[in-house]
Design an enzyme around this catalytic site. Structure first.
Site, PDB file in Angstrom:
ATOM      1  N   ASP A 129       0.829  -1.204   0.000  1.00 20.99           N
ATOM      2  CA  ASP A 129       0.000   0.000   0.000  1.00 20.99           C
ATOM      3  C   ASP A 129       0.866   1.258   0.000  1.00 20.99           C
ATOM      4  OD1 ASP A 129      -2.377   1.448   0.061  1.00 20.99           O
ATOM      5  OD2 ASP A 129      -3.234   0.276   1.702  1.00 20.99           O
ATOM      6  N   TYR A 130       0.234   2.401  -0.264  1.00 20.98           N
ATOM      7  CA  TYR A 130       0.950   3.680  -0.379  1.00 20.98           C
ATOM      8  C   TYR A 130      -0.101   4.761  -0.237  1.00 20.98           C
ATOM      9  CZ  TYR A 130       4.062   7.110  -2.639  1.00 20.98           C
ATOM     10  OH  TYR A 130       4.847   8.190  -2.944  1.00 20.98           O
ATOM     11  N   ASP A 147     -10.708   2.087  -3.280  1.00 18.27           N
ATOM     12  CA  ASP A 147     -11.240   1.748  -1.957  1.00 18.27           C
ATOM     13  C   ASP A 147     -12.762   1.713  -1.984  1.00 18.27           C
ATOM     14  OD1 ASP A 147      -8.834   1.430  -0.730  1.00 18.27           O
ATOM     15  OD2 ASP A 147      -8.825   3.370   0.294  1.00 18.27           O
TER      16      ASP A 147
END
Ligand code: GLA
Length: 745
Positions: free
Chosen positions: A485-486, A555
């Site tokens: 993730d980032y 998301d």
């Protein structure tokens, strides 16, 4: 449908002195008297041709449908001077124009020399053949700046890969202020520009607009690819059309700040230039040093936007995506395991017992891979602490990860884990020990986002730390998969280890080190698979996809919103990498209530996963999901690696949407149909299927929902394509979904 024609490279050279009258009404400058040379690359159904004009400039001659190898193209010829305001250097479609000699269109390369000179005029120097392509060297007319342009063409799809290596052979450093990977040119015409924009939880909106005079800039200044625009474009001749018409498209393989400029100049010529974003750019190249640009991929289809995306999908599956040790040498990667991810069920509240309970439920559904998300490490109870401290939290996992991983294995699944390697919370041991490791300008505030700062991965010590903890994690635990993730963009992008003039190198070195870490991890752990996530779809591009097996597009898991996100995503990226989870209803973002069947089918359009709190599911929910996961497994290769036809778009408030995929053997096809909200009693449109073998017999089976009972169960491809597939008359209402498979008899 793609014919596999070999890639062909033709190079012809003829040394002659070009008569000045052919070039311009003005006397030709002395440097124009050089020999000409033509280069031609053919692959798939595409030919790309360029040549050296009599002034020594490398210029595009042709890009379009495949020509016969013995078809003669007119040689590269510099445009004449239309007016004293439209000089040939700026109007000739150069392959890689230096900023000099009065260039007013987007330059490919702009350099400031140590003596203050900023004039750069690149002329042909030499060329070397390569497998399926060639390298062409350009050199400045007086300075020792060499640019090697790399070209290759894919024999199957005709997609070109272009990049440049810039080398300083001067005795002083130079500063590169702007460096593109490539510039493309299109013939004069009326065009529609397609590109993807978005935001967090709203990625991959397809924007379509007439191409007009001026420049349309698509970019990220954020240090990473970004949610707001994606490095892809498609330019269609005339109006947008899924099935017919010429389309030129491209995608940039770079996960740092990038820019694509699409411009139509005052003489109607169209050019597309893309590469490093010149905003805040400045790369000091010392004597003897080289800078490699990212790769800019470009393709052509005569079959509309649908044809363009089918070529890209095939190219990505065959040529971009990595293989594991298990799939080494195979033409395409294996379809993604169906995953369960615990994030929306538990958020940070992960524990050994809780995860094991979810794993047991997941296994009973037929899930292949269990993924534990954020919250397992350091002092990570919320998002304000712990990032950077990659040790297992002892309160949550007293005996480490092994008991959970063993349990997951015993249930017949493999195990995946969430990490966010490039980030740190100020409330962490790592930051307390190394406050200088983050991007920052000394003496200036450090702007936080989600209570976190960005580690400066360009630094060698940071790179080694990040690689080291990941390597250790993978050595010590049987982990099959990392969700990488980032969760924020850059601010204050300083790198104070370097002299002030060199600090902007961070824009290149950060991303190069990211790729380096990923490459090394894959080498040392050749069966580990990786997902690129950045708060959803903030880091999806053909650069990161060389090192990651899949991506998290958004998301936003609302199944209705996802239809549009997935539709937009599919213009640039294959469903193979498009992870799609089924989550809870009402949905946390839109508060929309939808049936489990609708949620399942929305996610089954891509690479299916379950991200709901399955501990709360009823027995009926479990049985439905289990049945649909089994049905999905049976047709998954067709869905994720077949030819995708977007039959009805969900965009622009459409009442309906539908997609169809056909496998390459044309032996199987899968159809998804969605009713968004029926109005005025309208029934679902007849779906005229595509891409089937007209003479073959196909049997229709419902995966979910019903066809019109009057439909035959078996009919020819010609029937399904010409008469079409009629759905049940009761397929109406709000958020309804159906899915069918057709199998050749
Ligand atoms: C990001 C991801 C989510 C989840 C959270 C965890 O937002 O996109 O899927 O992993 O981080 O903090």
């Amino acid at each position: 449908m793609m014919k596999t024609l070999p890639a062909v490279l033709l190079i012809s050279a003829a040394s002659f002195l070009a008569p000045a009258t052919l070039l311009s009404a003005q006397p030709s400058p002395a440097r124009c008297n050089v020999s000409t040379k033509d280069f031609r690359l053919s692959g798939g159904n595409v030919t790309y041709a360029f040549g050296v004009n009599a002034c020594g400039e490398l210029q595009q001659v042709y890009w379009g449908g495949r020509l016969a190898d013995n078809d003669k193209l007119p040689p590269a010829r510099r445009n004449r001077e239309m007016a004293s305001f439209d000089t040939p250097y700026t109007t000739t479609p150069q392959e890689y124009a230096g900023w000099g000699e009065g260039l007013f269109v987007e330059p490919a390369l702009k350099i400031t020399f140590a003596d203050g000179n900023r004039d750069l005029v690149l002329h042909y120097d030499s060329s070397t053949e390569k497998p399926n392509g060639l390298d062409v060297v350009l050199k400045d007319i007086t300075k020792q700046i060499y640019v090697t342009l790399h070209y290759s063409i894919d024999p199957q799809t005709g997609i070109l890969a272009r990049s440049a290596t810039i080398e300083n052979r001067e005795s002083d450093p130079v500063t590169i202020e702007q460096a593109a990977a490539a510039a493309w040119a299109l013939p004069h015409g009326n065009y529609t520009l397609n590109y993807l924009t978005g935001r967090w939880a709203g990625e991959y909106n397809l924007t379509q607009e007439p191409l007009q005079h001026g420049a349309r800039v698509i970019e990220s200044r954020r240090g990473s690819t970004g949610h707001q625009a994606n490095p892809w474009f498609a330019i269609q001749s005339g109006s947008p059309d899924e099935n017919s018409g010429e389309v030129w498209f491209g995608a940039l393989g770079w996960s740092g700040s990038w820019r694509i400029v699409v411009e139509q100049d005052q003489l109607d010529a169209v050019r597309i230039t893309g590469g490093f974003n010149p905003f805040d750019f400045g790369y000091v190249l010392k004597p003897g040093e080289k800078l490699e640009t990212p790769t800019f991929y470009g393709g052509y289809s005569a079959h509309g936007l649908g044809g363009a995306s089918r070529l890209l999908h095939s190219f990505e599956n065959h040529n971009i995506l990595p293989r594991t040790a298990k799939t080494a040498g195979q033409p395409t990667p294996k379809p993604r395991p169906v995953i369960y991810n615990s994030w929306e069920a538990t958020e940070f509240r992960v524990t050994e017992g809780g995860q094991i309970a979810l794993a047991e439920k997941a296994a009973a559904l037929g899930i292949d891979r269990f993924v534990m998300d954020d919250g397992w490490f350091g002092q990570r109870k919320t998002d304000n602490a712990g990032l950077g401290d990659w040790y297992v939290n002892k309160e949550k996992f007293p005996n480490g990860l092994k008991p959970l991983i063993d349990k997951v294995h015993s249930l017949g699944m493999d195990f995946g884990l969430w990490v966010e390697p490039e980030m740190v919370n100020p409330d962490s041991d790592l930051y307390r020990a190394h406050p200088d490791w983050v991007l920052n300008f000394p003496g200036r505030p450090r702007t936080e986002a989600r209570q976190q700062l960005v580690l400066n991965l360009a630094r060698t010590d940071v790179r080694d730390y990040v690689y080291g903890f990941l390597d250790k994690l993978l050595n010590e635990n049987d982990i099959a998969f990392l969700k990488w993730d980032y969760n924020r963009n850059w601010s204050e992008p300083g790198w104070d280890q370097l002299p002030p003039a060199e600090q902007k190198k961070v824009y290149v070195a950060f991303t190069q080190n990211l790729y380096g870490i990923l490459a090394e991890l894959r080498k040392r752990h050749p069966n580990v698979e990786i997902e690129s996530c950045s708060g959803g779809g903030g880091r999806v591009d053909l650069g990161i996809l060389r090192y990651t097996d899949e991506v998290w597009p958004s998301d936003n898991t609302d199944p209705f919103d996802r239809l549009t996100i997935q539709d937009g995503f599919s213009y640039a990226y294959t469903p193979q990498v498009m992870m799609a989870w089924v989550t809870d209803s009402p949905h946390w973002l839109n508060k929309r209530t939808t049936s489990l069947s609708y949620r399942m089918l929305s996610s089954m359009q891509g690479s299916l996963g379950i991200g709901a709190d399955i501990s709360k599911w009823t027995a009926d929910d479990g049985a439905l999901a289990k049945r649909l996961i089994k049905a999905y497994h049976e047709v998954q290769p067709t869905i994720v690696q077949g030819d995708l036809y977007r039959l009805i778009s969900p965009r622009n408030g459409s009442e309906f949407s539908a997609t169809q995929t056909v496998n390459h053997e044309k032996s199987q096809s899968v159809v998804f149909a969605f009713v968004h909200s029926t109005q005025e009693g309208r029934g679902f449109p007849v779906l005229k299927l595509k891409g089937l073998d007209p003479a073959a017999q196909y049997t229709l089976t419902a995966i979910e929902g019903k066809a019109n009972p009057r439909e035959p169960t078996t009919a020819t491809g010609a029937y399904w394509m010409n008469h079409g597939l009629e759905l049940d008359d009761n397929f109406r209402g709000d958020f309804q979904a159906s899915a069918f498979r057709l199998d050749r008899k």
